[in-house]
Enzyme design. Structure first.
Site, short mmCIF file in Angstrom:
data_model
loop_
_atom_site.label_atom_id
_atom_site.label_comp_id
_atom_site.label_asym_id
_atom_site.label_seq_id
_atom_site.Cartn_x
_atom_site.Cartn_y
_atom_site.Cartn_z
N CYS A 66 -20.02 -5.75 10.23
CA CYS A 66 -19.78 -6.67 11.35
C CYS A 66 -21.10 -7.29 11.82
O CYS A 66 -21.20 -8.50 12.00
CB CYS A 66 -19.12 -5.94 12.52
N ARG A 67 -22.10 -6.45 12.01
CA ARG A 67 -23.40 -6.94 12.47
C ARG A 67 -24.01 -7.91 11.46
O ARG A 67 -24.56 -8.95 11.83
CB ARG A 67 -24.36 -5.76 12.70
#
Length: 165
Positions: A66-67
């Site tokens: 996600c990051r």
């Protein structure tokens, strides 16, 4: 021993099929309504985006993918926003401050909401991060993609397939 291996493989296969089926369990159904707070402290609901294709991107700060994917998401969102498309990132189970930090760090322009109580895990059957759920302008779930972020081309293909269908 061979029978035990076959049983294990069959069980693993059956479990995989069951898991895949549950993730598509909402397809064709009305998307569950929600109201969450955005990072500015205002309430937003799914109804606020009615009439557009909506991509709900469920994420958490502990999700490495996600990051890593936020810059890619921002890139295609900046090209597609303002049309009949909206992307809404929903941080699951964390305080709004986490989303604020990500929005600032990656200079994100799409709406970011916080599902502090993690209710989306049940109402949207989210059990892995990231999970991406496409919703039609009519409010129906049209596709769920679990795993690392999809790109602009994939978003366009999902929308075009729905328009043809």
């Amino acid at each position: 021993m061979k029978k035990l291996q076959q049983l294990f493989i069959f069980t693993l296969f059956a479990a995989t099929l069951a898991a895949c089926g549950s993730r598509q369990g909402l397809k064709g159904k009305t998307a569950p309504a929600f109201t969450f707070e955005n990072i500015e402290g205002k309430k937003q609901s799914l109804a606020d985006f009615k009439g557009k294709y909506v991509l709900l991107h469920f994420w958490t700060t502990s999700c490495r993918s996600c990051r890593k994917d936020f810059p890619k998401i921002e890139d295609y969102y900046s090209q597609m926003k303002g049309k009949d498309f909206e992307l809404v990132a929903i941080n699951v189970g964390e305080k709004l401050e986490a989303s604020k930090k990500f929005k600032e760090k990656f200079s994100l322009s799409f709406p970011m909401l916080g599902d502090i109580q993690a209710v989306s895990e049940q109402i949207y059957q989210v059990d892995a991060y990231p999970t991406n759920i496409f919703i039609s302008p009519e409010g129906k779930v049209i596709r769920t993609i679990v795993g690392p972020i999809i790109d602009k081309k994939q978003v366009e293909v999902v929308i075009q397939q729905h328009k043809k269908g």
